[in-house]
Design an enzyme around this catalytic site. Structure first.
Site, PDB file in Angstrom:
ATOM      1  N   GLN A   1       0.822  -1.215   0.000  1.00  0.00           N
ATOM      2  CA  GLN A   1       0.000   0.000   0.000  1.00  0.00           C
ATOM      3  C   GLN A   1       0.859   1.271   0.000  1.00  0.00           C
ATOM      4  O   GLN A   1       0.463   2.291  -0.578  1.00  0.00           O
ATOM      5  CB  GLN A   1      -0.928  -0.018   1.232  1.00  0.00           C
ATOM      6  CG  GLN A   1      -2.153   0.857   1.095  1.00  0.00           C
ATOM      7  CD  GLN A   1      -3.276   0.204   0.313  1.00  0.00           C
ATOM      8  OE1 GLN A   1      -3.575  -0.969   0.503  1.00  0.00           O
ATOM      9  NE2 GLN A   1      -3.911   0.934  -0.580  1.00  0.00           N
TER      10      GLN A   1
ATOM     11  N   LYS B   1       1.746   1.783  -3.694  1.00  0.00           N
ATOM     12  CA  LYS B   1       0.524   2.010  -4.474  1.00  0.00           C
ATOM     13  C   LYS B   1       0.012   3.424  -4.227  1.00  0.00           C
ATOM     14  O   LYS B   1      -0.308   4.163  -5.162  1.00  0.00           O
ATOM     15  CB  LYS B   1      -0.537   0.985  -4.038  1.00  0.00           C
ATOM     16  CG  LYS B   1      -1.820   1.044  -4.816  1.00  0.00           C
ATOM     17  CD  LYS B   1      -2.951   0.277  -4.130  1.00  0.00           C
ATOM     18  CE  LYS B   1      -2.602  -1.162  -3.850  1.00  0.00           C
ATOM     19  NZ  LYS B   1      -3.803  -1.970  -3.503  1.00  0.00           N
TER      20      LYS B   1
ATOM     21  N   LYS C   1      -2.663  -1.069   6.582  1.00  0.00           N
ATOM     22  CA  LYS C   1      -3.675  -2.107   6.323  1.00  0.00           C
ATOM     23  C   LYS C   1      -4.137  -2.653   7.659  1.00  0.00           C
ATOM     24  O   LYS C   1      -3.393  -2.615   8.639  1.00  0.00           O
ATOM     25  CB  LYS C   1      -3.074  -3.246   5.498  1.00  0.00           C
ATOM     26  CG  LYS C   1      -4.102  -4.043   4.733  1.00  0.00           C
ATOM     27  CD  LYS C   1      -4.492  -3.333   3.457  1.00  0.00           C
ATOM     28  CE  LYS C   1      -5.635  -4.020   2.754  1.00  0.00           C
ATOM     29  NZ  LYS C   1      -5.766  -3.496   1.374  1.00  0.00           N
TER      30      LYS C   1
ATOM     31  N   ASP D   1     -11.829  -3.918   1.970  1.00  0.00           N
ATOM     32  CA  ASP D   1     -10.983  -4.892   1.259  1.00  0.00           C
ATOM     33  C   ASP D   1     -11.810  -6.184   1.291  1.00  0.00           C
ATOM     34  O   ASP D   1     -13.040  -6.105   1.434  1.00  0.00           O
ATOM     35  CB  ASP D   1      -9.612  -5.039   1.950  1.00  0.00           C
ATOM     36  CG  ASP D   1      -8.594  -5.798   1.095  1.00  0.00           C
ATOM     37  OD1 ASP D   1      -7.992  -5.176   0.215  1.00  0.00           O
ATOM     38  OD2 ASP D   1      -8.428  -7.018   1.281  1.00  0.00           O
TER      39      ASP D   1
ATOM     40  N   THR E   1     -12.071   0.405  -8.132  1.00  0.00           N
ATOM     41  CA  THR E   1     -10.934  -0.510  -8.309  1.00  0.00           C
ATOM     42  C   THR E   1     -11.066  -1.265  -9.631  1.00  0.00           C
ATOM     43  O   THR E   1     -10.111  -1.355 -10.414  1.00  0.00           O
ATOM     44  CB  THR E   1     -10.817  -1.487  -7.127  1.00  0.00           C
ATOM     45  OG1 THR E   1     -10.899  -0.747  -5.915  1.00  0.00           O
ATOM     46  CG2 THR E   1      -9.505  -2.247  -7.179  1.00  0.00           C
TER      47      THR E   1
ATOM     48  N   ASN F   1     -16.331  -7.211  -5.077  1.00  0.00           N
ATOM     49  CA  ASN F   1     -16.389  -5.818  -5.505  1.00  0.00           C
ATOM     50  C   ASN F   1     -15.482  -5.530  -6.696  1.00  0.00           C
ATOM     51  O   ASN F   1     -15.914  -4.936  -7.690  1.00  0.00           O
ATOM     52  CB  ASN F   1     -16.033  -4.920  -4.308  1.00  0.00           C
ATOM     53  CG  ASN F   1     -15.902  -3.473  -4.706  1.00  0.00           C
ATOM     54  OD1 ASN F   1     -14.806  -2.976  -4.905  1.00  0.00           O
ATOM     55  ND2 ASN F   1     -17.020  -2.788  -4.853  1.00  0.00           N
TER      56      ASN F   1
HETATM   57  P1  NDP Z   1     -14.659  -9.073  -1.908  1.00  0.00           P
HETATM   58  O1  NDP Z   1     -14.753  -9.583  -0.511  1.00  0.00           O
HETATM   59  O2  NDP Z   1     -15.720  -8.178  -2.422  1.00  0.00           O
HETATM   60  O3  NDP Z   1     -14.523 -10.279  -2.923  1.00  0.00           O
HETATM   61  C1  NDP Z   1     -13.499 -11.200  -2.803  1.00  0.00           C
HETATM   62  C2  NDP Z   1     -13.639 -12.233  -3.891  1.00  0.00           C
HETATM   63  O4  NDP Z   1     -12.464 -13.017  -3.936  1.00  0.00           O
HETATM   64  C3  NDP Z   1     -14.769 -13.196  -3.624  1.00  0.00           C
HETATM   65  O5  NDP Z   1     -15.292 -13.663  -4.817  1.00  0.00           O
HETATM   66  C4  NDP Z   1     -14.079 -14.301  -2.852  1.00  0.00           C
HETATM   67  O6  NDP Z   1     -14.723 -15.548  -2.890  1.00  0.00           O
HETATM   68  C5  NDP Z   1     -12.760 -14.371  -3.569  1.00  0.00           C
HETATM   69  N1  NDP Z   1     -11.739 -14.885  -2.631  1.00  0.00           N
HETATM   70  C6  NDP Z   1     -11.411 -14.352  -1.442  1.00  0.00           C
HETATM   71  N2  NDP Z   1     -10.489 -15.117  -0.825  1.00  0.00           N
HETATM   72  C7  NDP Z   1     -10.263 -16.137  -1.641  1.00  0.00           C
HETATM   73  C8  NDP Z   1      -9.416 -17.247  -1.571  1.00  0.00           C
HETATM   74  N3  NDP Z   1      -8.615 -17.464  -0.492  1.00  0.00           N
HETATM   75  N4  NDP Z   1      -9.414 -18.090  -2.634  1.00  0.00           N
HETATM   76  C9  NDP Z   1     -10.216 -17.860  -3.715  1.00  0.00           C
HETATM   77  N5  NDP Z   1     -11.039 -16.824  -3.830  1.00  0.00           N
HETATM   78  C10 NDP Z   1     -11.059 -15.973  -2.811  1.00  0.00           C
HETATM   79  O7  NDP Z   1     -13.229  -8.366  -1.991  1.00  0.00           O
HETATM   80  P2  NDP Z   1     -12.684  -7.333  -3.075  1.00  0.00           P
HETATM   81  O8  NDP Z   1     -13.311  -7.573  -4.388  1.00  0.00           O
HETATM   82  O9  NDP Z   1     -12.755  -5.990  -2.464  1.00  0.00           O
HETATM   83  O10 NDP Z   1     -11.143  -7.725  -3.118  1.00  0.00           O
HETATM   84  C11 NDP Z   1     -10.604  -8.627  -4.086  1.00  0.00           C
HETATM   85  C12 NDP Z   1      -9.110  -8.399  -4.204  1.00  0.00           C
HETATM   86  O11 NDP Z   1      -8.869  -7.055  -4.651  1.00  0.00           O
HETATM   87  C13 NDP Z   1      -8.294  -8.543  -2.922  1.00  0.00           C
HETATM   88  O12 NDP Z   1      -7.018  -9.044  -3.241  1.00  0.00           O
HETATM   89  C14 NDP Z   1      -8.170  -7.099  -2.429  1.00  0.00           C
HETATM   90  O13 NDP Z   1      -7.047  -6.941  -1.577  1.00  0.00           O
HETATM   91  C15 NDP Z   1      -7.977  -6.396  -3.756  1.00  0.00           C
HETATM   92  N6  NDP Z   1      -8.263  -4.973  -3.771  1.00  0.00           N
HETATM   93  C16 NDP Z   1      -9.464  -4.468  -3.340  1.00  0.00           C
HETATM   94  C17 NDP Z   1      -9.720  -3.120  -3.426  1.00  0.00           C
HETATM   95  C18 NDP Z   1     -11.034  -2.556  -3.061  1.00  0.00           C
HETATM   96  O14 NDP Z   1     -11.231  -1.344  -3.274  1.00  0.00           O
HETATM   97  N7  NDP Z   1     -12.000  -3.326  -2.554  1.00  0.00           N
HETATM   98  C19 NDP Z   1      -8.701  -2.178  -3.892  1.00  0.00           C
HETATM   99  C20 NDP Z   1      -7.488  -2.803  -4.392  1.00  0.00           C
HETATM  100  C21 NDP Z   1      -7.307  -4.146  -4.303  1.00  0.00           C
HETATM  101  P3  NDP Z   1     -15.503 -16.102  -1.589  1.00  0.00           P
HETATM  102  O15 NDP Z   1     -16.792 -15.357  -1.571  1.00  0.00           O
HETATM  103  O16 NDP Z   1     -15.630 -17.547  -1.829  1.00  0.00           O
HETATM  104  O17 NDP Z   1     -14.635 -15.789  -0.404  1.00  0.00           O
HETATM  105  O1  2IT Z   2      -5.860  -2.696  -1.491  1.00  0.00           O
HETATM  106  C1  2IT Z   2      -6.386  -1.573  -1.580  1.00  0.00           C
HETATM  107  O2  2IT Z   2      -5.860  -0.650  -2.200  1.00  0.00           O
HETATM  108  C2  2IT Z   2      -7.690  -1.385  -0.937  1.00  0.00           C
HETATM  109  N1  2IT Z   2      -8.229  -2.330  -0.390  1.00  0.00           N
HETATM  110  C3  2IT Z   2      -8.337  -0.032  -0.942  1.00  0.00           C
HETATM  111  C4  2IT Z   2      -7.787   0.809   0.160  1.00  0.00           C
HETATM  112  C5  2IT Z   2      -8.463   2.140   0.370  1.00  0.00           C
HETATM  113  O3  2IT Z   2      -8.040   2.802   1.318  1.00  0.00           O
HETATM  114  O4  2IT Z   2      -9.357   2.514  -0.378  1.00  0.00           O
END
Ligand code: NDP
Ligand code: 2IT
Length: 448
Positions: free
Chosen positions: A114, A117, A129, A169, A212, A243
């Site tokens: 982070q 980034k 985090k 997250d 994102t 998300n």
């Molecule tokens: P969500 O909780 O909305 O969704 C997570 C998704 O990933 C779900 O479909 C989940 O499936 C799957 N998942 C989680 N853990 C695992 C695992 N161990 N193995 C396989 N699938 C898995 O999270 P986000 O969409 O917010 O986050 C997804 C990724 O993006 C993460 O790496 C996060 O750090 C990154 N990210 C998020 C940001 C944000 O703004 N939200 C910003 C930048 C990066 P299930 O429902 O089965 O757990």
């Molecule tokens: O991994 C990431 O960049 C996030 N989960 C978003 C962090 C934030 O402060 O919006």
């Protein structure tokens, strides 16, 4: 990827000794160090100022008990974390993850990433985090609310709009942010922009929810264009169905791609006709059910158990949007063999070091997470800005700013990769560009 510089190797040794059972954190530090060799050779001043030793050590780590009571009156205790990694260029900033796999190694790798980034966004945000080993799956709204309130009962002591601004997250979306924000406001008797990703009726920014995923596509579009390609008519795989995945899918479709697969931690769906995103949103955002439901409701779609199998589907572009290390060397080889030319990362650290080696060996375009998924935190930065101004921008205004930030991030990755003799290696470009701003700020502020 092998580090040869003796100074970097000695710092890495210390990191390994200090954090012996945190492989994800060591993986993230190693990746950044592989890119920093040419920088270190030019910048003895940063070594002399002790910047490298300091940047790998969090400024502060908070670990706390989170007790809560379920709907049957049974008591539970989870472990909460906040790692305030670096505040050289702004208040600590970064998401909160609720997932049973959370422990200090996960939070530290995410906090470390982070820093760079947030620096790449060009907005004034330090790196942090947090999270807990709590599993929101299968919990009632009331249970989630009580957990979030208990989490904030401790966390509120260490955060504020000018100190540390958490967000979402994995497992933390608008619902959880809302409960945490309400508890913070009650405890501090203060309405301030202490969390981002808030609801739109109480200080949230338009487009933060989409940011994102959209940002990932804005970055990828730039990377494709710079290499004579586009999304138009391409077959795309998007892992995850949360998300980031949902809004990456939405923008990729808008750009004319055919997204044929999505997944969750249990398995993946393949829909050769193209994913029906309204159906995915209904299942995931409204009903909070599993992705398997999609195949039950959409004729022609197929569900397969096991999330890794998604990478065996032939595609042009892979957008991993689920979690860390979800593409290993074997999956990367299968992607390459099936004709995949581009991997661009929505998730944090979704590719193992072996997978990244495959991307470079096969001449694939690789959009690294800390650049490609920076749109979420960038829009969080825009939310902080709007909260401070006591004003809000229209969706068009926020989206235009997001687009321009992602374009600039790609330009930075490209420019720095060329300047340091690694043209086309956007991972190196991202690491170097992100690092230099923070490193110069740390040096200027003295050894504190
Ligand atoms: P969500 O909780 O909305 O969704 C997570 C998704 O990933 C779900 O479909 C989940 O499936 C799957 N998942 C989680 N853990 C695992 C695992 N161990 N193995 C396989 N699938 C898995 O999270 P986000 O969409 O917010 O986050 C997804 C990724 O993006 C993460 O790496 C996060 O750090 C990154 N990210 C998020 C940001 C944000 O703004 N939200 C910003 C930048 C990066 P299930 O429902 O089965 O757990
Ligand atoms: O991994 C990431 O960049 C996030 N989960 C978003 C962090 C934030 O402060 O919006």
């Amino acid at each position: 990827m092998a580090i040869k510089n003796e100074y970097l190797l000695s710092v890495l040794e210390t990191v390994k000794k200090r954090n012996p059972s945190e492989p994800e954190f060591i993986q993230a530090v190693t990746e950044v160090f592989t890119s920093l060799e040419p920088v270190i050779e030019k910048r003895q001043d940063l070594i002399d100022a002790g910047v490298i030793e300091r940047i790998v050590e969090p400024e502060r780590q908070i670990i706390f008990r989170v007790p809560w009571t379920d709907d049957n009156g049974v008591q539970h205790v989870n472990r909460g974390f906040r790692v305030q990694f670096n505040s050289a260029i702004g208040p600590y900033k970064g998401g909160i993850r609720f997932h049973p796999s959370v422990y200090s190694g996960i939070i530290k790798f995410l906090g470390f990433e982070q820093i760079f980034k947030n620096s790449l966004t060009t907005l004034p945000m330090g790196g942090a985090k947090g999270g807990a080993d709590f599993d929101p799956k299968g919990k009632s709204d009331n249970e989630v609310m009580r957990f979030c309130q208990s989490f904030m009962n401790e966390l509120h002591k260490y955060i504020s709009a000018d100190i540390d601004v958490p967000a979402g997250d994995i497992g933390v979306g608008a619902r959880e942010v809302g409960y945490m924000f309400g508890q913070y406001k009650k405890l501090k008797n203060c309405w301030e922009g202490v969390l981002t990703g808030k609801g739109l009726t109480y200080g949230g920014s338009l487009v933060r929810k989409q940011a994102t995923g959209y940002g990932l596509c804005y970055f990828t579009k730039e990377m494709l264009a710079a290499n004579g390609m586009s999304f138009e008519g391409k077959t795309v795989l998007v892992s995850g169905s949360g998300n980031v995945a949902i809004y990456a899918c939405e923008k990729a479709k808008e750009y004319g791609a055919n997204v044929v697969a999505m997944s969750d931690s249990n398995g993946y769906i393949y829909d050769k006709d193209g994913i029906d995103l309204d159906l995915v949103k209904q299942i995931k955002e409204v009903e909070r059910k599993r992705i398997k439901e999609y195949a039950d409701r959409k004729p022609g779609a197929v569900y397969t158990e096991g999330c890794k199998g998604i990478w065996t589907i032939p595609c042009d572009i892979a957008l991993p949007c689920a979690t860390q290390n979800e593409i290993d060397g074997e999956s990367a080889l299968i992607l390459a063999k099936n004709g995949c030319k581009v991997v661009s990362e929505g998730a944090n650290m979704p590719s193992t070091p072996e997978a990244i080696d495959v991307y470079f060996a096969k001449g694939m375009l690789y959009g690294p997470a800390k650049a490609a998924n920076a749109g979420g935190v960038a829009t969080s930065g825009l939310e902080m800005c709007q909260n401070s101004m006591r004003y809000s921008w229209t969706a068009e205004e926020v989206d235009a700013k997001l687009k321009s930030i992602m374009k600039d991030i790609f330009t930075a990755c490209d420019t720095y990769s060329k300047e340091y003799g690694m043209e086309g290696n956007y991972m190196a470009g991202a690491n170097i560009a992100g690092f230099l701003k923070v490193a110069d700020a740390m040096k200027a502020q003295g050894a504190v």
